[in-house]
Design a protein around this motif. Sequence first.
Motif, PDB file in Angstrom:
ATOM      1  N   ALA A 242       0.876  -1.158  -0.211  1.00  0.00           N
ATOM      2  CA  ALA A 242      -0.097  -0.153  -0.002  1.00  0.00           C
ATOM      3  C   ALA A 242       0.968   1.298  -0.105  1.00  0.00           C
ATOM      4  N   VAL A 243       1.922   1.076   0.748  1.00  0.00           N
ATOM      5  CA  VAL A 243       2.804   2.351   0.723  1.00  0.00           C
ATOM      6  C   VAL A 243       3.522   2.789  -0.711  1.00  0.00           C
ATOM      7  N   ALA A 244       3.927   1.686  -1.387  1.00  0.00           N
ATOM      8  CA  ALA A 244       4.539   1.704  -2.670  1.00  0.00           C
ATOM      9  C   ALA A 244       3.589   2.287  -3.507  1.00  0.00           C
ATOM     10  N   ARG A 245       2.200   1.870  -3.487  1.00  0.00           N
ATOM     11  CA  ARG A 245       1.174   2.349  -4.465  1.00  0.00           C
ATOM     12  C   ARG A 245       0.980   3.876  -4.038  1.00  0.00           C
ATOM     13  N   LEU A 246       1.002   4.324  -2.872  1.00  0.00           N
ATOM     14  CA  LEU A 246       0.911   5.589  -2.370  1.00  0.00           C
ATOM     15  C   LEU A 246       1.964   6.629  -2.906  1.00  0.00           C
ATOM     16  N   LEU A 247       3.136   5.840  -3.293  1.00  0.00           N
ATOM     17  CA  LEU A 247       4.307   6.556  -3.841  1.00  0.00           C
ATOM     18  C   LEU A 247       4.090   6.321  -5.296  1.00  0.00           C
ATOM     19  N   GLY A 248       3.145   5.683  -5.941  1.00  0.00           N
ATOM     20  CA  GLY A 248       2.968   5.952  -7.419  1.00  0.00           C
ATOM     21  C   GLY A 248       3.568   4.451  -7.982  1.00  0.00           C
ATOM     22  N   GLU A 249       4.005   3.494  -7.359  1.00  0.00           N
ATOM     23  CA  GLU A 249       4.545   2.183  -7.718  1.00  0.00           C
ATOM     24  C   GLU A 249       3.277   1.287  -8.102  1.00  0.00           C
ATOM     25  N   SER A 250       3.284   0.754  -9.168  1.00  0.00           N
ATOM     26  CA  SER A 250       2.104  -0.187  -9.472  1.00  0.00           C
ATOM     27  C   SER A 250       2.554  -1.644  -9.069  1.00  0.00           C
ATOM     28  N   ARG A 251       1.992  -2.142  -7.967  1.00  0.00           N
ATOM     29  CA  ARG A 251       1.824  -3.498  -7.422  1.00  0.00           C
ATOM     30  C   ARG A 251       0.744  -4.226  -7.603  1.00  0.00           C
ATOM     31  N   PRO A 252       0.781  -5.571  -7.986  1.00  0.00           N
ATOM     32  CA  PRO A 252      -0.509  -6.229  -8.042  1.00  0.00           C
ATOM     33  C   PRO A 252      -1.151  -6.597  -6.545  1.00  0.00           C
ATOM     34  N   LEU A 253      -2.467  -6.682  -6.293  1.00  0.00           N
ATOM     35  CA  LEU A 253      -2.877  -7.022  -5.015  1.00  0.00           C
ATOM     36  C   LEU A 253      -2.812  -8.364  -4.687  1.00  0.00           C
ATOM     37  N   ARG A 254      -2.214  -8.701  -3.383  1.00  0.00           N
ATOM     38  CA  ARG A 254      -2.073  -9.995  -3.070  1.00  0.00           C
ATOM     39  C   ARG A 254      -2.862 -10.345  -1.869  1.00  0.00           C
ATOM     40  N   PHE A 255      -3.065 -11.750  -1.513  1.00  0.00           N
ATOM     41  CA  PHE A 255      -3.728 -12.454  -0.480  1.00  0.00           C
ATOM     42  C   PHE A 255      -4.999 -12.161  -0.540  1.00  0.00           C
ATOM     43  N   THR A 256      -5.580 -12.022  -1.811  1.00  0.00           N
ATOM     44  CA  THR A 256      -7.023 -11.680  -1.969  1.00  0.00           C
ATOM     45  C   THR A 256      -7.696 -12.999  -2.764  1.00  0.00           C
ATOM     46  N   GLU A 257      -7.018 -14.166  -2.905  1.00  0.00           N
ATOM     47  CA  GLU A 257      -7.746 -15.254  -3.455  1.00  0.00           C
ATOM     48  C   GLU A 257      -7.871 -16.181  -2.372  1.00  0.00           C
ATOM     49  N   ALA A 258      -9.057 -17.062  -2.592  1.00  0.00           N
ATOM     50  CA  ALA A 258      -9.513 -17.901  -1.394  1.00  0.00           C
ATOM     51  C   ALA A 258      -8.562 -19.125  -1.502  1.00  0.00           C
ATOM     52  N   GLN A 259      -8.246 -19.712  -0.497  1.00  0.00           N
ATOM     53  CA  GLN A 259      -7.278 -20.729  -0.489  1.00  0.00           C
ATOM     54  C   GLN A 259      -8.190 -21.966  -0.924  1.00  0.00           C
ATOM     55  N   LYS A 260      -7.732 -22.629  -2.060  1.00  0.00           N
ATOM     56  CA  LYS A 260      -8.199 -23.978  -2.523  1.00  0.00           C
ATOM     57  C   LYS A 260      -7.836 -25.043  -1.328  1.00  0.00           C
ATOM     58  N   LYS A 261      -8.955 -25.853  -1.052  1.00  0.00           N
ATOM     59  CA  LYS A 261      -8.897 -26.877  -0.086  1.00  0.00           C
ATOM     60  C   LYS A 261      -7.966 -28.015  -0.787  1.00  0.00           C
ATOM     61  N   GLY A 262      -7.521 -28.866  -0.059  1.00  0.00           N
ATOM     62  CA  GLY A 262      -6.543 -29.923  -0.595  1.00  0.00           C
ATOM     63  C   GLY A 262      -7.459 -31.192  -0.536  1.00  0.00           C
ATOM     64  N   LEU A 263      -6.920 -32.250  -1.075  1.00  0.00           N
ATOM     65  CA  LEU A 263      -7.827 -33.561  -1.055  1.00  0.00           C
ATOM     66  C   LEU A 263      -8.078 -34.089   0.432  1.00  0.00           C
ATOM     67  N   PHE A 264      -7.310 -34.042   1.282  1.00  0.00           N
ATOM     68  CA  PHE A 264      -7.392 -34.489   2.511  1.00  0.00           C
ATOM     69  C   PHE A 264      -8.427 -33.580   3.342  1.00  0.00           C
ATOM     70  N   SER A 265      -8.457 -32.128   3.019  1.00  0.00           N
ATOM     71  CA  SER A 265      -9.646 -31.326   3.469  1.00  0.00           C
ATOM     72  C   SER A 265     -10.907 -31.679   3.105  1.00  0.00           C
ATOM     73  N   ARG A 266     -10.873 -31.775   1.767  1.00  0.00           N
ATOM     74  CA  ARG A 266     -12.140 -32.129   1.150  1.00  0.00           C
ATOM     75  C   ARG A 266     -12.807 -33.461   1.441  1.00  0.00           C
ATOM     76  N   ILE A 267     -11.966 -34.322   1.755  1.00  0.00           N
ATOM     77  CA  ILE A 267     -12.154 -35.774   2.403  1.00  0.00           C
ATOM     78  C   ILE A 267     -13.043 -35.657   3.613  1.00  0.00           C
ATOM     79  N   PHE A 268     -11.924 -35.073   4.537  1.00  0.00           N
ATOM     80  CA  PHE A 268     -12.456 -35.064   6.078  1.00  0.00           C
ATOM     81  C   PHE A 268     -13.052 -33.855   6.371  1.00  0.00           C
ATOM     82  N   GLY A 269     -13.290 -32.827   5.682  1.00  0.00           N
ATOM     83  CA  GLY A 269     -14.035 -31.771   6.053  1.00  0.00           C
ATOM     84  C   GLY A 269     -13.421 -30.605   6.861  1.00  0.00           C
ATOM     85  N   GLY A 270     -11.850 -30.521   6.424  1.00  0.00           N
ATOM     86  CA  GLY A 270     -11.057 -29.823   7.153  1.00  0.00           C
ATOM     87  C   GLY A 270     -11.253 -28.168   6.700  1.00  0.00           C
TER      88      GLY A 270
END
Length: 270
Positions: A242-270
């Motif tokens: 955010a600081v970099a963008r305030l100073l005019g730098e172009s950076r992609p947004l991060r940490f905005t995508e949902a985590q995909k559940k792994g196989l074990f999580s899907r099987i065991f409901g984690g």
Amino acid sequence: MTEIIVVTSGKGGVGKTTTSASLAVGLARREKKVAVIDFDVGLRNLDLIMGCERRVVYDLINVINGEATLTQALIKDKHTDNLYVLPASQTRDKDALTREGVEKVLDGLREEGFDYIICDSPAGIEKGAALAMYFADRAVVVVNPEVSSVRDSDRILGLLASKTRRAELGNGGVEQHLLLTRYNPNRVESGDMMSIADVQEILGIDVVGVIPESEGVLAASNAGVPVILDESSNAGHAYDDAVARLLGESRPLRFTEAQKKGLFSRIFGG
């Protein structure tokens, strides 16, 4: 030339002071001379998050009243060069804060050669909030992706467009940036939280940062260390972006995508 940035919101508890501290540190780490001012008279929080509460001798109201100089009241940050904190007063007298007094403080900081002044505003439309934004060149509007926070922030955008010195002088108003805090993409996907696009569409301003929901933010605040200094925290990295963008730098947004559940999580409901 000094630039004044107000960090504001429509309601309390959304992360304004956390944001003010991290933005101030981020700018100072880029070799800018920065002052961060706590405008929340009667409720000091900024000095706690900055870890300097035991070094407060004089405060903003002391300077306004002529009881101390800026040099006496400014606290040099322990973690970051070029960064100074001006704490709020614990007085219950909200009228102690005046427009003339605030202007005197800001002019003094300009004369001291500060590149950026961060104004940590109280929430809503109380006097401290109005004065924190009045002299601003830019505003970072802090919003949680929830209906009540977004609705209250819309009111603040109206004040920024009409009740500031830039607006009164016809200089186009205050440049506005949206910063989303406590963002949880999994909750967005399940329909329990508004998306970035939803908030942006309603408020109509560009996103400067999206800070993920993180226990590290609270831990850093309790430790008196701004979270941007925590190299292991996604929230810290997001604030640095955010600081970099305030100073005019172009950076992609991060940490905005949902985590995909792994196989074990899907099987065991984690």
